[in-house]
Design a protein around this motif. Structure first.
Motif, PDB file in Angstrom:
ATOM      1  N   GLY A 102      -3.349  28.001  -3.103  1.00 27.74           N
ATOM      2  CA  GLY A 102      -2.279  27.003  -3.072  1.00 27.74           C
ATOM      3  C   GLY A 102      -1.413  27.014  -1.823  1.00 27.74           C
ATOM      4  N   GLY A 103      -1.740  27.859  -0.857  1.00 30.91           N
ATOM      5  CA  GLY A 103      -0.922  27.936   0.360  1.00 30.91           C
ATOM      6  C   GLY A 103      -1.462  27.053   1.472  1.00 30.91           C
ATOM      7  N   LYS A 104      -0.660  26.952   2.538  1.00 36.82           N
ATOM      8  CA  LYS A 104      -1.126  26.255   3.745  1.00 36.82           C
ATOM      9  C   LYS A 104      -1.541  27.308   4.758  1.00 36.82           C
ATOM     10  N   ALA A 105      -2.703  27.137   5.360  1.00 36.61           N
ATOM     11  CA  ALA A 105      -3.136  28.119   6.360  1.00 36.61           C
ATOM     12  C   ALA A 105      -4.046  27.468   7.374  1.00 36.61           C
ATOM     13  N   ARG A 106      -3.985  27.977   8.602  1.00 33.55           N
ATOM     14  CA  ARG A 106      -4.919  27.537   9.647  1.00 33.55           C
ATOM     15  C   ARG A 106      -5.385  28.746  10.430  1.00 33.55           C
ATOM     16  N   ALA A 124     -10.421  44.490  27.512  1.00 31.19           N
ATOM     17  CA  ALA A 124      -9.455  43.625  28.201  1.00 31.19           C
ATOM     18  C   ALA A 124      -8.033  43.912  27.740  1.00 31.19           C
ATOM     19  N   ARG A 125      -7.089  43.599  28.618  1.00 27.48           N
ATOM     20  CA  ARG A 125      -5.668  43.757  28.296  1.00 27.48           C
ATOM     21  C   ARG A 125      -5.008  42.401  28.174  1.00 27.48           C
ATOM     22  N   ILE A 126      -4.126  42.280  27.189  1.00 22.97           N
ATOM     23  CA  ILE A 126      -3.429  41.009  26.984  1.00 22.97           C
ATOM     24  C   ILE A 126      -2.378  40.825  28.074  1.00 22.97           C
ATOM     25  N   LYS A 127      -2.356  39.626  28.681  1.00 20.29           N
ATOM     26  CA  LYS A 127      -1.346  39.332  29.702  1.00 20.29           C
ATOM     27  C   LYS A 127      -0.293  38.362  29.193  1.00 20.29           C
ATOM     28  N   ALA A 128      -0.684  37.466  28.318  1.00 19.99           N
ATOM     29  CA  ALA A 128       0.276  36.475  27.828  1.00 19.99           C
ATOM     30  C   ALA A 128      -0.177  35.913  26.488  1.00 19.99           C
ATOM     31  N   ILE A 129       0.796  35.476  25.718  1.00 19.54           N
ATOM     32  CA  ILE A 129       0.505  34.828  24.430  1.00 19.54           C
ATOM     33  C   ILE A 129       1.380  33.584  24.345  1.00 19.54           C
ATOM     34  N   ASP A 130       0.823  32.473  23.850  1.00 16.63           N
ATOM     35  CA  ASP A 130       1.592  31.235  23.739  1.00 16.63           C
ATOM     36  C   ASP A 130       2.422  31.268  22.446  1.00 16.63           C
ATOM     37  N   ALA A 131       3.619  31.846  22.557  1.00 18.09           N
ATOM     38  CA  ALA A 131       4.466  32.017  21.364  1.00 18.09           C
ATOM     39  C   ALA A 131       4.873  30.667  20.788  1.00 18.09           C
ATOM     40  N   GLN A 132       5.094  29.671  21.679  1.00 15.28           N
ATOM     41  CA  GLN A 132       5.517  28.360  21.193  1.00 15.28           C
ATOM     42  C   GLN A 132       4.463  27.750  20.271  1.00 15.28           C
ATOM     43  N   ARG A 133       3.204  27.901  20.665  1.00 12.06           N
ATOM     44  CA  ARG A 133       2.108  27.368  19.850  1.00 12.06           C
ATOM     45  C   ARG A 133       2.171  27.964  18.440  1.00 12.06           C
ATOM     46  N   LEU A 134       2.458  29.251  18.392  1.00 16.67           N
ATOM     47  CA  LEU A 134       2.509  29.938  17.112  1.00 16.67           C
ATOM     48  C   LEU A 134       3.704  29.430  16.289  1.00 16.67           C
ATOM     49  N   HIS A 135       4.850  29.302  16.940  1.00 22.38           N
ATOM     50  CA  HIS A 135       6.030  28.794  16.226  1.00 22.38           C
ATOM     51  C   HIS A 135       5.759  27.393  15.679  1.00 22.38           C
ATOM     52  N   ASP A 136       5.076  26.558  16.475  1.00 15.19           N
ATOM     53  CA  ASP A 136       4.763  25.204  16.019  1.00 15.19           C
ATOM     54  C   ASP A 136       3.882  25.248  14.769  1.00 15.19           C
ATOM     55  N   GLU A 137       2.899  26.136  14.788  1.00 11.92           N
ATOM     56  CA  GLU A 137       1.995  26.249  13.644  1.00 11.92           C
ATOM     57  C   GLU A 137       2.756  26.631  12.374  1.00 11.92           C
ATOM     58  N   LEU A 138       3.743  27.521  12.541  1.00 19.59           N
ATOM     59  CA  LEU A 138       4.431  28.091  11.376  1.00 19.59           C
ATOM     60  C   LEU A 138       5.495  27.169  10.803  1.00 19.59           C
ATOM     61  N   ALA A 139       5.917  26.181  11.628  1.00 17.42           N
ATOM     62  CA  ALA A 139       7.113  25.403  11.299  1.00 17.42           C
ATOM     63  C   ALA A 139       7.054  24.737   9.926  1.00 17.42           C
ATOM     64  N   ASP A 140       5.887  24.246   9.523  1.00 21.15           N
ATOM     65  CA  ASP A 140       5.832  23.508   8.245  1.00 21.15           C
ATOM     66  C   ASP A 140       5.347  24.384   7.086  1.00 21.15           C
ATOM     67  N   GLY A 141       5.557  25.696   7.198  1.00 12.91           N
ATOM     68  CA  GLY A 141       5.182  26.568   6.081  1.00 12.91           C
ATOM     69  C   GLY A 141       3.720  26.989   6.095  1.00 12.91           C
ATOM     70  N   THR A 142       3.078  26.760   7.221  1.00  2.93           N
ATOM     71  CA  THR A 142       1.689  27.201   7.345  1.00  2.93           C
ATOM     72  C   THR A 142       1.643  28.700   7.656  1.00  2.93           C
ATOM     73  N   ILE A 143       0.672  29.384   7.085  1.00  2.50           N
ATOM     74  CA  ILE A 143       0.412  30.768   7.489  1.00  2.50           C
ATOM     75  C   ILE A 143      -0.637  30.705   8.605  1.00  2.50           C
ATOM     76  N   ALA A 144      -0.289  31.222   9.769  1.00  2.00           N
ATOM     77  CA  ALA A 144      -1.243  31.221  10.880  1.00  2.00           C
ATOM     78  C   ALA A 144      -2.146  32.436  10.726  1.00  2.00           C
ATOM     79  N   VAL A 145      -3.442  32.224  10.713  1.00  2.00           N
ATOM     80  CA  VAL A 145      -4.388  33.339  10.586  1.00  2.00           C
ATOM     81  C   VAL A 145      -5.091  33.514  11.929  1.00  2.00           C
ATOM     82  N   VAL A 146      -4.753  34.585  12.608  1.00  2.00           N
ATOM     83  CA  VAL A 146      -5.226  34.769  13.977  1.00  2.00           C
ATOM     84  C   VAL A 146      -6.389  35.757  14.011  1.00  2.00           C
ATOM     85  N   ALA A 147      -7.445  35.392  14.706  1.00  2.00           N
ATOM     86  CA  ALA A 147      -8.578  36.303  14.890  1.00  2.00           C
ATOM     87  C   ALA A 147      -8.137  37.432  15.820  1.00  2.00           C
TER      88      ALA A 147
END
Ligand code: ADP
Ligand code: ASP
Ligand code: MG
Length: 429
Positions: A102-106, A124-147
């Motif tokens: 019953g949840g929202k997820a992408r 590999a080492r992480i250099k940057a992450i698009d935090a805004q993209r993540l915030h946008d995904e979460l805004a409407d109550g979606t659970i972001a499922v990241v690989a």
């Protein structure tokens, strides 16, 4: 130490939680359901939730074995394209499981979330992450499922972060969006040593980043070392706990918040080291530098290094000249051994080595503790405990808060138990 996540700035967001589920915790469809239920419960409790997933248990090994069937030294770019698929599967399954309840997820793959790394395939080492993209995904109550475990380099090539790398994905994402990080795994916290090896191991309530960093780098795979580096650098509180119980686990926190200073906090075992011995190398300035420069050019890190006079020193000739020789022994990971062999074969003549020997039948046991800074005699006690079990020490290395010994593989468990109980870490039987 290393500067992962250079462009991650510690964001500020109120109630955001990153929950990472390891391989066992997503190992079956039922377990994925269980993890999905936890994420939804966390959301119902008023948090925004990001889930990071590993590949299903055994999957990464299966994929890597397929590559090895085709080539003893498979092309690293293709290895990463292959190995990263395990996490794609579990991310999609997790999103489906959340939706089914019953949840929202992408689901989001590394490239979709702008997880930019350098191009060092397989580590590999992480250099940057698009935090805004993540915030946008979460805004409407979606659970972001990241690989977890994966990213892309600037040219768009898929990269992976090294074995156990989903821990680092989780902590880096938490750092980027200002969240706390829960690591759900198959043990209920960080123990004084691997509880699967030593039945008397005890759960540690709080451990400092520094000690956790040493334990992780010395083989305690409960957290990948880079995840601890990132947590320490950005001050991310990390809670390591079981996905199968509600019990609180272990908090990995700053030194000032960790518990009283014991001399030895934990014992670690690393089965991934292998030993290389350059026999009868010319004893001249610059020789060792050449060998190790060649290794670093290949991005191979060397751990212990020992140089000793060689039995192969050429005796004095009629002119009295002695050609002095030395033996150089060092360790690299088993994963890097094949490439090390390649490099050493090309260097053998350059450094004048008589022979190069490779040994995989060794392990490294280590003791770690902040209290070692101020206590004398810890090394002596360690050597005594090993000697009492008749375990021969083949090499030693130390730092301010750890001592490591190389021993034959057949002594691995015995050495861990002897040190663990000898330093009084165990629960009374
Ligand atoms: P996950 O798949 O959840 O990432 P891992 O297998 O990578 O789990 O890490 C958990 C394992 O780490 C445990 O099953 C345990 O065998 C091992 N381990 C090694 N040292 C320790 C330690 N000191 N405390 C807890 N677990 C440890
Ligand atoms: N699946 C990857 C591995 O087995 C990453 C991880 O599980 O953290 O190493
Ligand atoms: Mg792991």
């Amino acid at each position: 130490m290393t500067g992962t996540a250079t462009e991650i700035s510690r964001g500020a967001s109120v109630s955001l939680i990153v929950q990472k589920f390891g391989g066992t915790s997503v190992g079956t469809v039922d377990r994925i359901r269980n993890a999905a239920a936890r994420a939804l419960a966390t959301q119902r409790a008023g948090h925004q939730v990001v889930v990071i997933v590993s590949a299903m248990a055994g999957e990464t090994n299966r994929l890597l074995a397929l590559a090895s069937e085709l080539s003893p030294l498979p092309d690293a770019r293709e290895v990463d394209a292959l190995a990263s698929t395990g996490e794609q599967v579990s991310a999609a399954l997790m999103a489906l499981a959340i939706q089914a309840q019953g949840g929202k997820a992408r689901s989001l793959l590394g490239h979709q979330l702008g997880i930019i790394t350098d191009s060092a395939y397989t580590k590999a080492r992480i250099k940057a992450i698009d935090a805004q993209r993540l915030h946008d995904e979460l805004a409407d109550g979606t659970i972001a499922v990241v690989a977890g475990f994966q990213g892309v380099d600037e040219a768009g090539n898929i990269t992976t972060l090294g074995r156990g790398g989903s821990d680092t994905s989780a902590v880096a994402v938490a750092a980027a969006v200002g969240a706390a990080c829960e690591i759900f795994t198959d043990v209920d916290g960080v123990y004084t040593t691997d509880p699967n090896i030593c039945p008397t191991a005890k759960k540690i309530e709080r451990i400092s980043y520094e000690e956790m960093l040493e334990l992780a780098s010395l083989g305690a795979k409960v957290l990948q070392i880079r995840s601890v580096e990132v947590a320490m650098k950005y001050g991310v509180p990390v809670h390591v706990r079981s996905s199968f119980s509600e019990a609180p686990g272990t908090w990995v926190v700053g030194e000032e918040q960790s518990l009283e200073r014991v001399t030895v906090t934990g014992v670690a075992l690393d089965r991934n080291e292998s030993r290389v011995m350059l026999v009868g190398v010319d004893d001249r300035p610059g020789i060792v530098a050449q060998a190790f420069t060649a290794l670093s050019r290949e991005n191979i890190s060397v751990d212990m290094i020992i140089q000793s006079p060689s039995a192969h020193t050429t005796p004095a000739g009629p002119d009295g000249a002695v050609s002095r020789k030395t033996d150089v022994t060092f360790t690299v990971t088993k994963a890097d051994l094949a490439r090390t062999q390649q490099v050493m074969e090309s260097m053998r003549v350059v450094v004048g080595a008589r022979e190069v020997r490779y040994e995989e039948d060794i392990v490294k046991v280590s003791i770690v503790g902040l209290g070692m800074r101020s206590h004398a005699g810890v090394a002596a006690r360690m050597f005594e405990l090993l000697a009492a079990e008749n375990i021969n020490i083949e090499a030693i290395s130390t730092s301010e808060i750890k001592i490591s010994c190389l021993v034959a593989t057949r002594y691995a468990e015995l050495a861990v138990r002897a040190l663990h109980d000898g330093f009084g870490l165990g629960t009374p039987a």
